[in-house]
Design a protein around this motif. Structure first.
Motif, short mmCIF file in Angstrom:
data_model
loop_
_atom_site.label_atom_id
_atom_site.label_comp_id
_atom_site.label_asym_id
_atom_site.label_seq_id
_atom_site.Cartn_x
_atom_site.Cartn_y
_atom_site.Cartn_z
N GLY A 40 -20.54 12.18 114.34
CA GLY A 40 -20.85 12.87 115.58
C GLY A 40 -20.70 14.38 115.53
O GLY A 40 -20.96 15.06 116.52
N THR A 41 -20.31 14.92 114.37
CA THR A 41 -20.11 16.36 114.20
C THR A 41 -20.94 16.85 113.02
O THR A 41 -20.97 16.18 111.98
CB THR A 41 -18.62 16.67 113.95
N ALA A 120 -22.60 20.76 101.95
CA ALA A 120 -22.87 19.33 101.80
C ALA A 120 -21.69 18.57 101.17
O ALA A 120 -21.83 17.39 100.85
CB ALA A 120 -24.12 19.12 100.95
N ARG A 121 -20.54 19.24 101.01
CA ARG A 121 -19.31 18.55 100.59
C ARG A 121 -18.32 18.66 101.75
O ARG A 121 -17.38 19.45 101.71
CB ARG A 121 -18.74 19.17 99.31
N PRO A 122 -18.54 17.89 102.80
CA PRO A 122 -17.79 18.10 104.05
C PRO A 122 -16.37 17.56 104.04
O PRO A 122 -15.57 17.90 104.91
CB PRO A 122 -18.63 17.35 105.08
N ALA A 237 -19.99 8.81 103.36
CA ALA A 237 -19.21 9.84 104.06
C ALA A 237 -18.74 9.33 105.42
O ALA A 237 -17.61 9.59 105.83
CB ALA A 237 -20.04 11.11 104.21
N GLU A 238 -19.60 8.60 106.12
CA GLU A 238 -19.20 8.03 107.41
C GLU A 238 -18.04 7.05 107.22
O GLU A 238 -17.10 7.02 108.03
CB GLU A 238 -20.39 7.30 108.05
N ALA A 239 -18.08 6.27 106.15
CA ALA A 239 -17.01 5.32 105.89
C ALA A 239 -15.70 6.03 105.57
O ALA A 239 -14.63 5.62 106.05
CB ALA A 239 -17.41 4.40 104.73
#
Length: 250
Positions: A40-41, A120-122, A237-239
């Protein structure tokens, strides 16, 4: 790792430059990669927070798409960021190398250590950020976090037509290979000199330092500092983010 011939950087100020001007075509059509949502961000906000999580980082410079600086500035203003860290948005260039140079040009003079971090490495952990900074403080002109490779790697002769079989040229010794991540850390003067000197297109800023004949050192990276490039990376990434929120209240 310390070299007595180099000035000590202990106690010096650290800034992070995040080039975020690319479109990320491998993630498909839509918003630029750095602005894609993760939990969500936007990924960019996660990356900015990751740099600001280090108490050693007192300035984060975000290099926006050439015509997108106002949008990115509004994005940063709309999200909660650490008050002890300053933030600056500048328009970028046509290439990553040019964008990093524009970010360097925007730094105030009282910063001697510079991190360059992929938007892209959040999810890079703060311990990795701190390890890079500490290695520069101890005298390394350039530092990269990296991981050993899990897979055997083959060097091939690229096929003239994509998809055709490619003959293997060599099998490098895996124990000597590392997969490089970010943030990469530098003595500011060294990185500026590299950008003024090296004109070849390079895949990372540390490669420019290598071309100057200076030593780049590696510190341990982290498996969660992976680069979100393809749709499957976004799922992973979401996981990771969901696990952090469950375990740590992240």
């Amino acid at each position: 790792m310390s070299d007595d011939s180099r000035p000590s950087l202990a106690g010096t100020r650290t800034a992070a430059v995040i080039p975020a001007a690319g479109r990320g075509v491998r993630l498909g059509p839509g918003a630029p990669k750095a602005l894609r949502a993760l939990g969500g961000t936007p990924m960019l906000i996660h990356a900015v927070r990751a740099m600001a999580a280090s108490r050693a980082v007192s300035l984060v410079v975000v290099v926006a798409p050439p015509d997108g600086a106002p949008e990115v500035k509004s994005l940063l203003d709309a999200h909660a960021l650490p008050e002890r860290t300053d933030f600056l948005v500048v328009p970028g260039g046509d290439s990553r190398q040019e964008s990093v140079k524009l970010g360097l040009d925007a730094l105030p003079p009282d910063y001697d250590i510079v991190l360059v971090h992929d938007a892209a490495r959040p999810l890079v952990p703060v311990d990795t950020v701190d390890a890079v900074i500490e290695a520069v403080r101890e005298g390394a002109p350039a530092v990269v976090p990296a991981l050993p490779l899990a897979d055997t790697v083959k060097e091939v002769e690229p096929a003239a037509t994509p998809g055709d079989p490619e003959p293997v040229v060599a099998t490098p010794e895996r124990s000597r290979l590392r997969a490089v991540q970010t943030p990469q850390g530098f003595e500011r003067a060294t990185l500026i000199h590299a950008h003024e000197t090296v004109t070849d297109d390079v895949t990372d800023d540390a490669g420019m330092i290598e071309q100057l004949g200076l030593q780049v050192v590696v510190v341990p990276g982290h498996e969660e500092a992976f680069k979100v490039t393809r749709p499957l990376d976004l799922v992973l990434a979401e996981a990771v983010l969901a696990r952090r929120r469950l375990n740590d209240g992240f």
